[in-house]
Scaffold this active site. Structure first.
Site, short mmCIF file in Angstrom:
data_model
loop_
_atom_site.label_atom_id
_atom_site.label_comp_id
_atom_site.label_asym_id
_atom_site.label_seq_id
_atom_site.Cartn_x
_atom_site.Cartn_y
_atom_site.Cartn_z
N ASP A 157 0.81 -1.23 0.00
CA ASP A 157 0.00 0.00 0.00
C ASP A 157 0.84 1.27 0.00
O ASP A 157 0.31 2.35 0.22
CB ASP A 157 -0.95 -0.01 1.22
N GLU A 167 6.96 -6.52 14.28
CA GLU A 167 8.01 -7.20 13.49
C GLU A 167 8.96 -6.21 12.82
O GLU A 167 10.15 -6.51 12.65
CB GLU A 167 7.38 -8.17 12.46
N MET A 178 0.54 6.56 1.27
CA MET A 178 -0.05 5.28 1.65
C MET A 178 -1.50 5.28 1.20
O MET A 178 -2.21 6.26 1.38
CB MET A 178 0.03 5.13 3.17
N HIS A 218 -6.43 2.77 4.37
CA HIS A 218 -7.25 1.56 4.53
C HIS A 218 -7.46 1.30 6.02
O HIS A 218 -6.73 1.84 6.85
CB HIS A 218 -6.56 0.35 3.88
N ARG A 261 -8.00 -1.66 9.26
CA ARG A 261 -7.26 -2.83 9.71
C ARG A 261 -7.87 -4.08 9.08
O ARG A 261 -9.10 -4.22 9.03
CB ARG A 261 -7.38 -2.89 11.24
N1 UDH Z 1 -0.72 -7.14 4.30
C1 UDH Z 1 -1.57 -7.70 3.36
N2 UDH Z 1 -2.76 -8.23 3.75
C2 UDH Z 1 -3.15 -8.24 5.05
C3 UDH Z 1 -2.29 -7.67 6.00
C4 UDH Z 1 -1.10 -7.11 5.61
O1 UDH Z 1 -1.27 -7.74 2.15
O2 UDH Z 1 -4.24 -8.75 5.34
C5 UDH Z 1 0.63 -6.67 3.89
C6 UDH Z 1 0.60 -5.51 2.93
O3 UDH Z 1 1.75 -5.52 2.14
C7 UDH Z 1 0.60 -4.34 3.88
C8 UDH Z 1 1.61 -4.82 4.92
O4 UDH Z 1 1.36 -6.21 5.04
O5 UDH Z 1 0.99 -3.17 3.27
C9 UDH Z 1 1.49 -4.12 6.26
O6 UDH Z 1 0.18 -4.28 6.81
P1 UDH Z 1 -0.77 -3.05 7.11
O7 UDH Z 1 -0.93 -2.23 5.86
O8 UDH Z 1 -2.04 -3.54 7.72
O9 UDH Z 1 0.03 -2.24 8.18
P2 UDH Z 1 -0.09 -0.69 8.41
O10 UDH Z 1 0.65 -0.43 9.66
O11 UDH Z 1 -1.64 -0.48 8.59
O12 UDH Z 1 0.31 0.05 7.21
C10 UDH Z 1 -2.14 0.01 9.69
C11 UDH Z 1 -3.63 -0.31 9.73
C12 UDH Z 1 -4.41 0.97 9.78
C13 UDH Z 1 -5.54 0.89 10.71
C14 UDH Z 1 -6.07 2.25 10.93
C15 UDH Z 1 -7.24 2.24 11.81
N3 UDH Z 1 -7.64 3.60 12.06
#
Ligand code: UDH
Length: 286
Positions: free
Chosen positions: A138, A201, A228, A231, A233
């Protein structure tokens, strides 16, 4: 000269000149395209990629062979937007690359660290890559002077995210987009396999780099910019409640938890038009 000979003479067998960074094709910051195209439409846009998602510049010799490893589960729209923006950027930068999408099968919580290790191991079986860039699906780069190269130390490509007003949340952040040479990733024994669910991690990885006496490099603030795709959770990636406890034992675990102990089953390897799809399953109880 060597370059024009190599372009005009089909029998030319000499070496191409090395690719240089300061290419006229680069324009600095750009506005990403957020259109969600189908994979078929994308594959017509990038016909010059070989099956499996490989590209080699044809007018110069790239300085390294790069595997882009994308940990993935059920985010096709994000993947398509990433491909639409990342492939042209890599081509403009004259990178010799292959795109690997490493996908964790359901059921079970997502394990991003283990996907890094599995992606590294499986990509290494398929080609002699010496640079690995682990890339969340993303995160869209918005400055093409952010070179997708490996450096003399592991490198965090992100200096600012739209989500945080183009800054970072804390200085030791080391997630999202990071590069390791083959040697650097082996030296830290890869990533931990023990983080199931969201969080921790990437901080573990950051500590592993430091523990082995390597530096964490970061792109310049005006260069390492990413948008980004916003999206929520994912339901199969809920916050990992044990992450803070795990982070206390990174140093003790590092030699035995990592590349050397990654356990997974490779379900399939598919050479798709724009990427190599690696599907794996992880048994949480092993
Ligand atoms: N990923 C997937 N599928 C999933 C989970 C994770 O493809 O079901 C991969 C994907 O490459 C993603 C990365 O793992 O970019 C990291 O996961 P993430 O995008 O969930 O982590 P991030 O910290 O997201 O970017 C935070 C979630 C936001 C929640 C906000 C609520 N207000």
């Amino acid at each position: 000269n060597v370059l024009s000979d190599s372009l005009n003479d089909p029998t030319f067998s000499g070496e191409l000149p090395p690719c240089v960074n300061h290419s006229l094709k680069l324009g600095g910051r750009f506005k990403p395209l957020m259109t969600e195209l189908t994979l078929e439409a994308l594959s017509y846009l990038f016909l010059e990629l070989r099956p499996g998602g490989s590209y080699t510049p044809d007018t110069c010799m790239a300085r390294e062979k790069t595997a882009i490893i994308i940990p993935f589960r059920d985010r096709p729209s994000h993947l398509h937007v990433l491909l639409l923006n990342l492939i042209p950027l890599l081509k403009r930068q004259n990178i010799d690359f292959t795109l690997f999408v490493i996908e964790q099968e359901l059921p079970g919580p997502f394990n991003r660290g283990l996907l890094h290790n599995a992606g590294f191991i499986e990509a290494s079986k398929l080609g002699d890559y010496n640079c690995f860039i682990f890339h969340d699906v993303d995160l869209i780069p918005i400055n093409d002077l952010n070179f997708y190269h490996c450096n003399d130390n592991p490198t965090h490509f992100i200096s600012g995210l739209n989500k945080f007003k183009y800054k970072l949340l804390y200085p030791t952040m080391f997630g999202g987009v990071v590069s390791f040479t083959d040697d650097q990733f082996r030296q830290i024994n890869g990533a931990s396999n023990l983080y199931f669910g969201w969080g921790g991690e990437d901080d573990d990885l950051s500590k592993r780099v430091e523990n082995r006496g390597l530096k964490r490099l970061r792109k310049y603030p005006s260069i390492g910019l990413y948008d980004m795709i916003l999206h929520g959770r994912d339901s199969t990636n809920i916050p990992n409640p044990t992450r803070f406890e795990l982070l206390k034992t990174t140093r003790e675990r590092q030699g035995v938890d990592g590349l050397s102990s990654a356990k997974y089953s490779l379900l399939s390897t598919d050479s798709l038009p724009l990427y190599t799809r690696l599907r794996i399953s992880i048994n949480m109880t092993e």
